[in-house]
Design a protein around this motif. Sequence first.
Motif, PDB file in Angstrom:
ATOM      1  N   ASP A   1      36.479  23.766  38.833  1.00  0.00           N
ATOM      2  CA  ASP A   1      37.264  23.504  40.044  1.00  0.00           C
ATOM      3  C   ASP A   1      38.716  23.963  39.905  1.00  0.00           C
ATOM      4  OD1 ASP A   1      37.787  21.515  38.183  1.00  0.00           O
ATOM      5  OD2 ASP A   1      37.994  19.910  39.654  1.00  0.00           O
ATOM      6  N   LEU A   2      38.976  24.898  38.955  1.00  0.00           N
ATOM      7  CA  LEU A   2      40.318  25.465  38.826  1.00  0.00           C
ATOM      8  C   LEU A   2      40.174  26.922  38.402  1.00  0.00           C
ATOM      9  CD1 LEU A   2      43.214  24.408  39.207  1.00  0.00           C
ATOM     10  CD2 LEU A   2      43.329  24.086  36.736  1.00  0.00           C
ATOM     11  N   ARG A   3      39.674  27.728  39.325  1.00  0.00           N
ATOM     12  CA  ARG A   3      39.435  29.139  39.023  1.00  0.00           C
ATOM     13  C   ARG A   3      39.645  29.955  40.296  1.00  0.00           C
ATOM     14  NH1 ARG A   3      33.674  30.862  39.556  1.00  0.00           N
ATOM     15  NH2 ARG A   3      32.719  29.423  41.017  1.00  0.00           N
ATOM     16  N   GLY A   4      39.630  31.263  40.157  1.00  0.00           N
ATOM     17  CA  GLY A   4      39.788  32.129  41.313  1.00  0.00           C
ATOM     18  C   GLY A   4      41.245  32.307  41.709  1.00  0.00           C
ATOM     19  N   VAL A   5      41.457  32.975  42.822  1.00  0.00           N
ATOM     20  CA  VAL A   5      42.805  33.375  43.230  1.00  0.00           C
ATOM     21  C   VAL A   5      43.706  32.190  43.575  1.00  0.00           C
ATOM     22  CG1 VAL A   5      42.049  35.642  44.026  1.00  0.00           C
ATOM     23  CG2 VAL A   5      42.088  33.708  45.635  1.00  0.00           C
ATOM     24  N   ASP A   6      43.132  31.020  43.832  1.00  0.00           N
ATOM     25  CA  ASP A   6      43.940  29.861  44.196  1.00  0.00           C
ATOM     26  C   ASP A   6      44.183  28.917  43.024  1.00  0.00           C
ATOM     27  OD1 ASP A   6      44.359  30.515  46.892  1.00  0.00           O
ATOM     28  OD2 ASP A   6      42.356  29.779  47.408  1.00  0.00           O
ATOM     29  N   GLN A   7      43.826  29.321  41.800  1.00  0.00           N
ATOM     30  CA  GLN A   7      43.908  28.388  40.675  1.00  0.00           C
ATOM     31  C   GLN A   7      45.323  27.895  40.423  1.00  0.00           C
ATOM     32  OE1 GLN A   7      43.518  30.663  36.617  1.00  0.00           O
ATOM     33  NE2 GLN A   7      42.206  31.722  38.089  1.00  0.00           N
TER      34      GLN A   7
ATOM     35  N   ALA B   1      44.545  39.457  41.248  1.00  0.00           N
ATOM     36  CA  ALA B   1      45.708  39.117  40.424  1.00  0.00           C
ATOM     37  C   ALA B   1      46.954  39.004  41.288  1.00  0.00           C
ATOM     38  CB  ALA B   1      45.892  40.154  39.326  1.00  0.00           C
ATOM     39  N   HIS B   2      47.151  39.961  42.177  1.00  0.00           N
ATOM     40  CA  HIS B   2      48.299  39.901  43.083  1.00  0.00           C
ATOM     41  C   HIS B   2      48.216  38.678  43.993  1.00  0.00           C
ATOM     42  CE1 HIS B   2      50.265  43.630  42.037  1.00  0.00           C
ATOM     43  NE2 HIS B   2      49.180  44.356  42.260  1.00  0.00           N
ATOM     44  N   ALA B   3      47.034  38.434  44.536  1.00  0.00           N
ATOM     45  CA  ALA B   3      46.872  37.325  45.482  1.00  0.00           C
ATOM     46  C   ALA B   3      47.121  35.972  44.827  1.00  0.00           C
ATOM     47  CB  ALA B   3      45.477  37.366  46.100  1.00  0.00           C
ATOM     48  N   SER B   4      46.872  35.876  43.540  1.00  0.00           N
ATOM     49  CA  SER B   4      47.057  34.610  42.828  1.00  0.00           C
ATOM     50  C   SER B   4      48.523  34.275  42.602  1.00  0.00           C
ATOM     51  CB  SER B   4      46.346  34.661  41.472  1.00  0.00           C
ATOM     52  OG  SER B   4      47.067  35.473  40.544  1.00  0.00           O
TER      53      SER B   4
ATOM     54  N   ASN C   1      30.799  41.967  19.860  1.00  0.00           N
ATOM     55  CA  ASN C   1      31.704  43.099  19.650  1.00  0.00           C
ATOM     56  C   ASN C   1      32.221  43.613  20.994  1.00  0.00           C
ATOM     57  OD1 ASN C   1      31.715  43.287  16.822  1.00  0.00           O
ATOM     58  ND2 ASN C   1      29.741  44.337  16.841  1.00  0.00           N
ATOM     59  N   GLN C   2      33.042  42.836  21.642  1.00  0.00           N
ATOM     60  CA  GLN C   2      33.544  43.231  22.943  1.00  0.00           C
ATOM     61  C   GLN C   2      34.717  44.196  22.801  1.00  0.00           C
ATOM     62  OE1 GLN C   2      34.285  39.849  25.457  1.00  0.00           O
ATOM     63  NE2 GLN C   2      32.351  38.880  24.928  1.00  0.00           N
ATOM     64  N   SER C   3      34.783  45.145  23.708  1.00  0.00           N
ATOM     65  CA  SER C   3      35.825  46.157  23.696  1.00  0.00           C
ATOM     66  C   SER C   3      36.526  46.177  25.042  1.00  0.00           C
ATOM     67  CB  SER C   3      35.211  47.534  23.414  1.00  0.00           C
ATOM     68  OG  SER C   3      36.136  48.561  23.699  1.00  0.00           O
ATOM     69  N   SER C   4      37.787  46.542  25.030  1.00  0.00           N
ATOM     70  CA  SER C   4      38.524  46.657  26.286  1.00  0.00           C
ATOM     71  C   SER C   4      37.922  47.712  27.206  1.00  0.00           C
ATOM     72  CB  SER C   4      39.992  46.991  26.000  1.00  0.00           C
ATOM     73  OG  SER C   4      40.629  45.919  25.333  1.00  0.00           O
ATOM     74  N   GLU C   5      37.186  48.658  26.638  1.00  0.00           N
ATOM     75  CA  GLU C   5      36.526  49.671  27.460  1.00  0.00           C
ATOM     76  C   GLU C   5      35.423  49.071  28.322  1.00  0.00           C
ATOM     77  OE1 GLU C   5      36.714  53.814  25.067  1.00  0.00           O
ATOM     78  OE2 GLU C   5      35.681  52.204  24.031  1.00  0.00           O
ATOM     79  N   GLN C   6      34.992  47.846  27.995  1.00  0.00           N
ATOM     80  CA  GLN C   6      33.945  47.191  28.764  1.00  0.00           C
ATOM     81  C   GLN C   6      34.509  46.339  29.903  1.00  0.00           C
ATOM     82  OE1 GLN C   6      32.377  45.495  25.041  1.00  0.00           O
ATOM     83  NE2 GLN C   6      30.378  46.269  25.654  1.00  0.00           N
ATOM     84  N   LEU C   7      35.817  46.202  29.952  1.00  0.00           N
ATOM     85  CA  LEU C   7      36.429  45.487  31.056  1.00  0.00           C
ATOM     86  C   LEU C   7      36.336  46.308  32.338  1.00  0.00           C
ATOM     87  CD1 LEU C   7      39.699  44.265  29.312  1.00  0.00           C
ATOM     88  CD2 LEU C   7      37.638  42.908  29.744  1.00  0.00           C
ATOM     89  N   THR C   8      36.385  45.626  33.467  1.00  0.00           N
ATOM     90  CA  THR C   8      36.373  46.297  34.760  1.00  0.00           C
ATOM     91  C   THR C   8      37.656  45.939  35.501  1.00  0.00           C
ATOM     92  OG1 THR C   8      33.956  46.143  34.833  1.00  0.00           O
ATOM     93  CG2 THR C   8      35.105  46.689  36.891  1.00  0.00           C
ATOM     94  N   ILE C   9      38.624  46.822  35.438  1.00  0.00           N
ATOM     95  CA  ILE C   9      39.886  46.602  36.122  1.00  0.00           C
ATOM     96  C   ILE C   9      39.870  47.471  37.372  1.00  0.00           C
ATOM     97  CG2 ILE C   9      42.405  46.707  35.897  1.00  0.00           C
ATOM     98  CD1 ILE C   9      41.945  46.278  32.891  1.00  0.00           C
ATOM     99  N   ASP C  10      39.222  46.918  38.394  1.00  0.00           N
ATOM    100  CA  ASP C  10      38.998  47.659  39.631  1.00  0.00           C
ATOM    101  C   ASP C  10      39.891  47.115  40.742  1.00  0.00           C
ATOM    102  OD1 ASP C  10      37.811  45.228  40.142  1.00  0.00           O
ATOM    103  OD2 ASP C  10      35.757  46.005  40.298  1.00  0.00           O
ATOM    104  N   ALA C  11      39.628  47.554  41.955  1.00  0.00           N
ATOM    105  CA  ALA C  11      40.463  47.139  43.089  1.00  0.00           C
ATOM    106  C   ALA C  11      40.438  45.630  43.277  1.00  0.00           C
ATOM    107  CB  ALA C  11      39.989  47.847  44.359  1.00  0.00           C
ATOM    108  N   ARG C  12      39.281  45.012  43.084  1.00  0.00           N
ATOM    109  CA  ARG C  12      39.200  43.558  43.245  1.00  0.00           C
ATOM    110  C   ARG C  12      40.002  42.852  42.157  1.00  0.00           C
ATOM    111  NH1 ARG C  12      33.884  39.492  43.350  1.00  0.00           N
ATOM    112  NH2 ARG C  12      35.128  37.580  43.440  1.00  0.00           N
TER     113      ARG C  12
END
Length: 359
Positions: free
Chosen positions: A313-319, A46-49, A30-41
């Motif tokens: 091998d296809l994850r993170g900001v360089d994906q 997202a911008h760096a990608s 039962n995942q909720s959007s309130e459990q997401l962490t949309i922080d500075a990182r």
Amino acid sequence: MTAMPMIINALGQLDNPNAPRSADAAAELNQSSEQLTIDARTLADAHASGLTAVNITLGYTLGDLPPYEHTLHELDVWDAIIRDNAADLTKIRTAADLHRAREEGRIGVIYGFQNAVAVGEDTGRVATFADRGVRVVQLTYNQANHIGDGSMAPGNRGLTGFGRNVVEALNEHHLMVDLSHSGERTCLEAAKLSRTPVSINHTGCRALADLPRNKTDEELRLVASRGGFVGIYFMPFLNVSGHATAADVVDHIVHAVNVCGEDHVGIGTDGTITSIDDLDSYRTHLAEHVALRSAAGVGAAGERSDTLPFVLDLRGVDQFRELVRLLEARGYGSERIEKILGRNFADYAERVWAPEVSG
């Protein structure tokens, strides 16, 4: 390719999975959007990608929460997230908004469902969701619902009578009909019924990996032939071993392009931009999560305790930059790569979303 083109992830998520709240939520059903962490990182990554926009999953997907009420609450949660991060995020309602997001240097957030159960027995709710900014509605998750059969439903019964009404309502309100996770008959019937092009926003090609979450060439070809869109995911189902690699992602993109044509294929990673830092710790909780999904009847063939729900091998900001490099190595030119990374989705959105709803 010198500069990164428009990048639109047809199914993904904004989250920092390393934050305690997100890490704790990862093992729950039962995942909720309130459990997401949309922080500075989260935002910096997202911008760096180079990400331009992402179709996020909100509302009811599975579990025992009340579908309609939970979905309305999730819409409130995401409206607040975007309002609180207005310098970085913007809500997408039209194809023009996608281009505006790129020009303004903000991340476009597309509201999408991965299950249409919240419609209940009232197609009038589609208008409510459209008014609230929902732009993508996936008909089913893995299991069957009252709209149609999912990819793991043994009957492969196709759309129900009510499901046909739902597709018509989605057409009326200019929402994308997403056939990811659907059973084969449900996909084929909805694609034929829909008056506007449909999509399979995150999938693989069954011709390369014969698993139910992947789509047959017949499904892929039909969706493309009617002006639709197919997004290839970065998921374990791309390899029958469950251990998909970046090379598998490229193989599935190439196959989809060969079947659908280069104007109808893109990416829908089904993952975050921010990488999980402690994979050893994550693996210890993965088996529990897979077992919970299996017990609840919502898992998919190919999910096992050792199958990571992303491509290592296809994850993170360089994906996306790595994907560009791999596609170039396969002989793809810059124009075709630009289409796959985002332009095809933007063009598809232009064909489906009504321009008059912007604002």
